[in-house]
Each structure stands twice: as structure tokens, then as C-alpha cells.
Design an enzyme around this catalytic site. Sequence first.
Site, PDB file in Angstrom:
ATOM      1  N   LYS A  94       0.891  -1.153   0.014  1.00 11.08           N
ATOM      2  CA  LYS A  94      -0.039   0.199  -0.247  1.00 11.08           C
ATOM      3  C   LYS A  94       1.073   1.332  -0.149  1.00 11.08           C
ATOM      4  O   LYS A  94       0.581   2.210  -0.737  1.00 11.08           O
ATOM      5  CB  LYS A  94      -0.794  -0.077   1.234  1.00 11.08           C
ATOM      6  CG  LYS A  94      -2.210  -0.627   1.033  1.00 11.08           C
ATOM      7  CD  LYS A  94      -2.834  -0.201   2.334  1.00 11.08           C
ATOM      8  CE  LYS A  94      -3.997  -1.268   2.731  1.00 11.08           C
ATOM      9  NZ  LYS A  94      -4.790  -0.799   3.771  1.00 11.08           N
ATOM     10  N   LYS A 106       2.830  -4.159  11.001  1.00 13.19           N
ATOM     11  CA  LYS A 106       1.551  -4.248  11.394  1.00 13.19           C
ATOM     12  C   LYS A 106       1.614  -4.889  12.792  1.00 13.19           C
ATOM     13  O   LYS A 106       2.658  -5.557  13.102  1.00 13.19           O
ATOM     14  CB  LYS A 106       0.632  -5.354  10.340  1.00 13.19           C
ATOM     15  CG  LYS A 106      -0.801  -5.446  10.824  1.00 13.19           C
ATOM     16  CD  LYS A 106      -1.457  -4.160  10.211  1.00 13.19           C
ATOM     17  CE  LYS A 106      -2.684  -4.251   9.806  1.00 13.19           C
ATOM     18  NZ  LYS A 106      -3.230  -3.304   8.744  1.00 13.19           N
ATOM     19  N   THR A 190     -10.311   6.779   4.542  1.00  8.94           N
ATOM     20  CA  THR A 190     -10.491   5.324   3.691  1.00  8.94           C
ATOM     21  C   THR A 190     -11.657   5.361   2.837  1.00  8.94           C
ATOM     22  O   THR A 190     -11.458   5.157   1.545  1.00  8.94           O
ATOM     23  CB  THR A 190     -11.061   4.343   4.783  1.00  8.94           C
ATOM     24  OG1 THR A 190      -9.929   4.171   5.733  1.00  8.94           O
ATOM     25  CG2 THR A 190     -10.769   2.980   3.770  1.00  8.94           C
ATOM     26  N   ASN A 221     -17.484   1.758   8.859  1.00  8.74           N
ATOM     27  CA  ASN A 221     -16.763   3.110   8.607  1.00  8.74           C
ATOM     28  C   ASN A 221     -16.523   3.290   7.253  1.00  8.74           C
ATOM     29  O   ASN A 221     -17.237   4.290   6.671  1.00  8.74           O
ATOM     30  CB  ASN A 221     -15.209   3.298   9.346  1.00  8.74           C
ATOM     31  CG  ASN A 221     -14.478   4.426   9.156  1.00  8.74           C
ATOM     32  OD1 ASN A 221     -14.012   4.327   7.728  1.00  8.74           O
ATOM     33  ND2 ASN A 221     -14.635   5.089  10.138  1.00  8.74           N
ATOM     34  N   SER A 348      -2.836   9.154   7.302  1.00 11.65           N
ATOM     35  CA  SER A 348      -1.855   8.902   8.512  1.00 11.65           C
ATOM     36  C   SER A 348      -0.432   9.529   8.398  1.00 11.65           C
ATOM     37  O   SER A 348       0.150  10.313   8.978  1.00 11.65           O
ATOM     38  CB  SER A 348      -1.672   7.350   8.711  1.00 11.65           C
ATOM     39  OG  SER A 348      -2.722   6.831   9.589  1.00 11.65           O
TER      40      SER A 348
END
Length: 414
Positions: A94, A106, A190, A221, A348
Site C-alpha cells: 500500500k 502491522k 478510507t 466506517n 496517516s
Amino acid sequence: MGENLNLFTSTQHVIQDALTKLGYSEEMFELLKEPIRMLTVRIPIRMDDGKIKVFTGYRAQHNDSVGPTKGGVRFHPEVDEEEVKALSMWMSLKCGIVDLPYGGGKGGIICDPRTMSMGELERLSRGYVRAISQIVGPTKDIPAPDVYTNSQIMAWMMDEYSRLRENDSPGFITGKPLVLGGSQGREKATAQGVTICIEEAAKRKGIQIEGARVVVQGFGNAGSYLAKFMHDAGAKVIAISDAHGALHDPDGLDIDYLLDRRDSFGTVTTLFENTLSNQELLELDCDILVPAAVSNQITAANAHNIKATIVVEAANGPTTVEATKILSERGILLVPDVLASAGGVTVSYFEWVQNNQGYYWTEEEVNDKLRAKLVEAFANVYDTSVNRQVNMRLAAYMVGARKMSEASRFRGWV
Ligand code: GLU
């Protein structure tokens, strides 16, 4: 466990395919097939009943040749080592696709936050930061929210890290509340990213957003904000769903009303009769289909019945390998998850930049910069897919793997 082992090995396969297409040697695959660092920690926490419970947590760092690693921390009973490793590899891809100066990371803790009190969650969040503190930091590895973690959890983690270092360190973590250095636009990021991908895909297919028939699977979301953005842009959202079923109206649903009636878990379909199943929803006649719920929804069993012109994956892994092949053979434009869901990590990154410079942007500035990043990322993936005659998923992995491979080569690692 078996499923996550599959996720890990299938991620390795696509990375290998992408590296082969890019002309890299087997040595590059040897480097990128596993995270460079994987820490397992045991975190003892005093529960509200006075007893001690020891939780297991992980932090995986896939490759830090481009820059510090970056990625969320999930709190979930089914977290395991293989899943965390695979997801750190997805984060590398990504970050490569949207061209951020990061590698992938992660983290996760095996726990069920729905059964824990706020005090227990706070102690667990702080305990996790103490346990992984040596390998994380604003220039090493920057965590963020993921499944069942939110801005409050990020705030506790940032506070714990700042106390340990005796330095206010907002750039240690992203997805924070605005008052603690969070970014405007992070919560909707997102869905914004998915919306931009839909617009870019629609342009390539000659579809007007105004009046386009959109189906959204999932009302969490990403799904709910996305339905709202599409509705506001003049599209007809003809169907939405949650875990209990789907609602369909060929003339377009009243999204504002549904958002209003939704409970805190995102459930709304239980208020209505004559709902469709989630499987029926996927096969509806529409222009744009957005799976924004769970994985493995479009499979070899239903890929031939999908009627959409464009499928945009807002969820992780909603389309299987066989189904990806069938959709691309049928000329359906599939926008893969690693591209479509990159809006979150992009904002982010903006949050971290703002923390580093101590100067904060308006929501408009954030959204403009997000758009520029994703429009370029989409064009790179689309052009790679056309020029190299590969499907959009493989094209995305190729774009995603290119920068970390180059950086690893220049550093002399391979
Ligand atoms: N957990 C999100 C993701 O998987 C966000 C990561 C981040 O913001 O760093 O993309």
C-alpha cells in the site's frame, strides 16, 4: 489459523509474481517474502476482578529500506502471527502504491475488546507500548488504528510512549484525536480514497457518477461514509447491506435516513422486512459494486453473475484469486484492495508530517493532497495493467513492490 496461513502464503505468491514480472532475482524474493522483524510479546494486565491475565501481542515490520515502517494495530480474538506478518506485507505494498516514504508494519493483540472495560483496555494499550517500545518510534515504526482500535486507544498509546521517552511524541502514532495532534479528515480518509478510485475508474469506463447505480456491501466506517459520498455526488445508491441482510431500491435509497437509523454497530437492515441476502446484493444489476465488508465474497461460484462494470474493493480480500481472473476476463474493471483502501494510511502519513512540523492543515488541504496522491496511484496502476497486459491486482502489486525493491538494491541489501 489455517486461513491466516493461507493469507500469508498467498501474499507471498503475489509478491513473487510481481517481482518476477518486474525482472527481480530470486534473492529479492528471499528478502521480501517475510518481515525483517517480528516481535512477540506477553503482556500481564490486572483485570477489574483483581486477577492477572496475560495477553499475547505482535508487531511485524516487513521492510524498512524506504523509511520507517507503518501500519495499524488490531485488537481481535483471532489475531495470530501469520495474519500480522501477511498484513505487514500488504502495508508495504500500500505504501509503495501511494508512494509514501514508509515500509509496511502491522501489530495485533489477541483479545476481545467487546468484553473488556475501558480501564482494562487502557492498561492493555499501555502495556503493549511498553512491551514493543524498543522497536517503535516516530523514525522507526509508526502504529495506527485497525480492527477494533480507535482514536482513544491511540491517545493512551501516545501518552505511554511520551512518558517512557520523557518527550511529547505525537509523531509516534497516527489516528489520534484532533486535540492530541490528529489530522483533519483521518476518520473519513478510507472512504474518501475509495471514492476517488471510483471516480477514476468511472472516467476510464466512460461512466458518469451522477445517476450511476451503486451497490455497497457493508455499512461500517468505510461503507457508510462511502454510501454518503456517492449519494451526495448524485449517484443512485440502489443497495446497501450489513451483516444481517441487504436493502434494495432501484430508484435509490435514502442514505441520510439510513445513516440516522443505524445503531452503534452499523446495523440498519433489521428495521425492515423483505430484505435481500448479501449474496443476492452482489449480483444486482448496477454500474459500480463496492464490497466494503468481509473477505471472500466474490468467488468462482458467483463471479460469472456479477453485473457491475466496475468493482472497487474497499474491504480486505473480498475477491478470490479465481474470481479476479474471471472478472478481468469478462472486462470488468476491478480496483484492488491495496489501492482502493490506501486512503487511510495516506492521511496517516499527512498526520505524521503535520506532527513533525508542528503545523496543522485544514480538512480541505488534507483532502486535496489525498486526491493528488490517489489519482496518481490509480493512473500508475491502471497504466501498468494496460502496458504490461496484467490484471489490476497484479499491476498494483508490481507498483507496490517496485520502490522497496529499488531501495533495498541501492542500500546494497540485495
Ligand atoms: N490500519 C490501516 C490500514 O490497514 C491504517 C494504517 C495507518 O493509518 O497507518 O491501512
